[in-house]
Design an enzyme around this catalytic site. Structure first.
Site, PDB file in Angstrom:
ATOM      1  N   ASP A 131       0.790  -1.235   0.000  1.00  0.00           N
ATOM      2  CA  ASP A 131       0.000   0.000   0.000  1.00  0.00           C
ATOM      3  C   ASP A 131       0.825   1.291   0.000  1.00  0.00           C
ATOM      4  O   ASP A 131       0.314   2.341  -0.377  1.00  0.00           O
ATOM      5  CB  ASP A 131      -0.930   0.028   1.220  1.00  0.00           C
ATOM      6  N   ARG A 158      -5.351  -1.966 -21.990  1.00  0.00           N
ATOM      7  CA  ARG A 158      -5.350  -0.902 -22.997  1.00  0.00           C
ATOM      8  C   ARG A 158      -5.570  -1.469 -24.409  1.00  0.00           C
ATOM      9  O   ARG A 158      -6.243  -0.854 -25.237  1.00  0.00           O
ATOM     10  CB  ARG A 158      -4.050  -0.089 -22.935  1.00  0.00           C
ATOM     11  N   GLY A 174      -4.789  -0.689  -2.048  1.00  0.00           N
ATOM     12  CA  GLY A 174      -4.152   0.469  -1.414  1.00  0.00           C
ATOM     13  C   GLY A 174      -4.686   0.770  -0.035  1.00  0.00           C
ATOM     14  O   GLY A 174      -4.269   1.719   0.608  1.00  0.00           O
ATOM     15  N   LEU A 257      -4.163 -10.323  -7.117  1.00  0.00           N
ATOM     16  CA  LEU A 257      -3.097 -10.458  -8.117  1.00  0.00           C
ATOM     17  C   LEU A 257      -1.936  -9.498  -7.792  1.00  0.00           C
ATOM     18  O   LEU A 257      -0.759  -9.830  -7.972  1.00  0.00           O
ATOM     19  CB  LEU A 257      -3.713 -10.077  -9.466  1.00  0.00           C
TER      20      LEU A 257
HETATM   21  O1  F6P Z   1      -2.762  -3.983   3.123  1.00  0.00           O
HETATM   22  C1  F6P Z   1      -2.624  -4.751   1.984  1.00  0.00           C
HETATM   23  C2  F6P Z   1      -3.952  -5.016   1.334  1.00  0.00           C
HETATM   24  O2  F6P Z   1      -3.731  -5.762   0.163  1.00  0.00           O
HETATM   25  C3  F6P Z   1      -4.804  -3.773   1.037  1.00  0.00           C
HETATM   26  O3  F6P Z   1      -4.384  -3.116  -0.126  1.00  0.00           O
HETATM   27  C4  F6P Z   1      -6.179  -4.364   0.950  1.00  0.00           C
HETATM   28  O4  F6P Z   1      -7.148  -3.398   1.264  1.00  0.00           O
HETATM   29  C5  F6P Z   1      -6.146  -5.461   1.982  1.00  0.00           C
HETATM   30  O5  F6P Z   1      -4.766  -5.785   2.188  1.00  0.00           O
HETATM   31  C6  F6P Z   1      -6.893  -6.704   1.608  1.00  0.00           C
HETATM   32  O6  F6P Z   1      -6.838  -7.582   2.674  1.00  0.00           O
HETATM   33  P1  F6P Z   1      -7.275  -9.103   2.625  1.00  0.00           P
HETATM   34  O7  F6P Z   1      -6.236  -9.862   1.870  1.00  0.00           O
HETATM   35  O8  F6P Z   1      -7.323  -9.512   4.054  1.00  0.00           O
HETATM   36  O9  F6P Z   1      -8.593  -9.137   1.926  1.00  0.00           O
END
Ligand code: F6P
Length: 326
Positions: A131, A158, A174, A257
């Site tokens: 993030d 694209r 993010g 991904l």
């Molecule tokens: O903090 C990393 C992150 O990939 C974030 O970008 C996202 O909001 C979150 O973790 C998703 O978390 P999880 O894998 O627990 O769904």
């Protein structure tokens, strides 16, 4: 100050490419400097439920190029309770661990700060998250790889966007930070980035449409940062349908991904430097700091600053995306 003989290492929260390179650097630098190392499995879960292994320099062989984390990771509910942290502390002492290196993001370093305050445990953190949302550091381990994954995906989208002359909303991760969307847009030549940091300032979708973003172009790609408040890319596509029906939008959500894949050279180098710096920091008596990087130099960032959400995006870059997409 108690002498540190054994260092425990864990990865916590969302995995990030480069975590393995960091584990390798921490382990080997520690052993090189005469410390013992223990690998704690599944983040704080492994401390609470006593999943702790002895590590040698061979434990981290052949992992620098691997995504994910060989230590596994988790978001541990038990560690958020005082009882859970007490058990974690007891297990840590029983395993002979005198200090911790915690690799993770905002939630993981907040946990580290609370644990260190309660039990006076020496802890050094490494910023491990795609993030890039931590205070006091220009980059986090995993961010560069995720950014490159986004660029590769957008380049592919694209092709189809151009062929069908369509508008695409591509949602990126993010948490609540717009770095991946904004720099992903800059790097892929997208028409705009819609990010949480700008949400209260302007109606970013209306601004995009009012800019006449499709006047001179047949297709457009907009990078959208995930945002539960607005519904992210799906939310925007819905608004397009209702408010600007003349546009036919498609949505691609890149999702997890973005967290996988072999780390880029930049992430491997950052993780290696930061991992080694964590051991130097503990040896020098530093406590409750995260290793950050500012203008290419490694710095110590107090946990309180790393997790105070002071990280800001560069407003000039928002304008630059618009200028470069005319
Ligand atoms: O903090 C990393 C992150 O990939 C974030 O970008 C996202 O909001 C979150 O973790 C998703 O978390 P999880 O894998 O627990 O769904």
């Amino acid at each position: 100050m108690a002498i540190i003989k054994t260092i425990g290492i864990l990865t916590s929260g969302g995995d990030a490419p480069g975590m393995n390179a960091a584990i390798r650097a921490v382990t080997r630098t520690a052993i090189y400097n005469g410390f013992k190392v223990k690998g704690i499995k599944r983040g704080y879960f492994g401390l609470v439920f006593n999943e702790i292994d002895d590590f040698t320099s061979r434990s981290v062989s052949n992992i620098i190029q691997q995504g994910g984390t060989i230590l596994k990771t988790a978001r541990c509910k038990e560690f958020t309770t005082p009882e859970g942290r007490k058990t974690a502390y007891d297990n840590m002492c029983a395993a002979g661990i005198d200090a911790l290196v915690v690799i993770g993001g905002d939630g993981s370093l907040t946990g580290a700060r609370i644990f260190a305050d309660e039990y006076d445990v020496p802890i050094v953190g490494l910023p491990g998250t795609i993030d890039n949302d931590l205070g006091g550091t220009d980059a986090t381990i995993g961010y560069d790889t995720a950014l490159n994954t986004i660029v590769e995906a957008v380049d592919k989208i694209r092709d189809t966007a151009t062929s069908h002359e369509r508008l695409f909303f591509v949602e990126v991760m993010g948490h609540m930070a717009g770095d991946l969307a904004l720099n992903g847009a800059l790097a892929s030549g997208a028409e705009a980035a819609i990010i949480p940091e700008m949400e209260t300032e302007i109606d970013q979708l209306a601004d995009l449409v009012n800019r006449g973003f499709r006047k001179s172009k047949n297709s457009a790609i907009v990078l959208v940062a995930e945002n539960p408040k607005t519904g992210g890319a799906m939310g925007l596509a819905q608004r397009i349908k209702e408010e600007f029906p003349e546009y036919d939008a498609r949505v691609t959500i890149l999702g997890h991904l973005q967290r996988g894949g072999s780390p880029t050279a930049a992430d491997r180098i950052l993780a290696s430097r930061m991992g080694a710096a964590a051991i130097t920091a503990l040896s020098d008596g530093q406590r409750n700091v995260m290793i950050g990087v500012k203008n290419g130099e490694l710095v110590y960032v107090p946990f309180s600053k790393a997790t105070n959400h002071s990280h800001r995006i560069d407003h000039d870059d928002i304008d630059l995306v618009k200028i470069l997409s005319i």
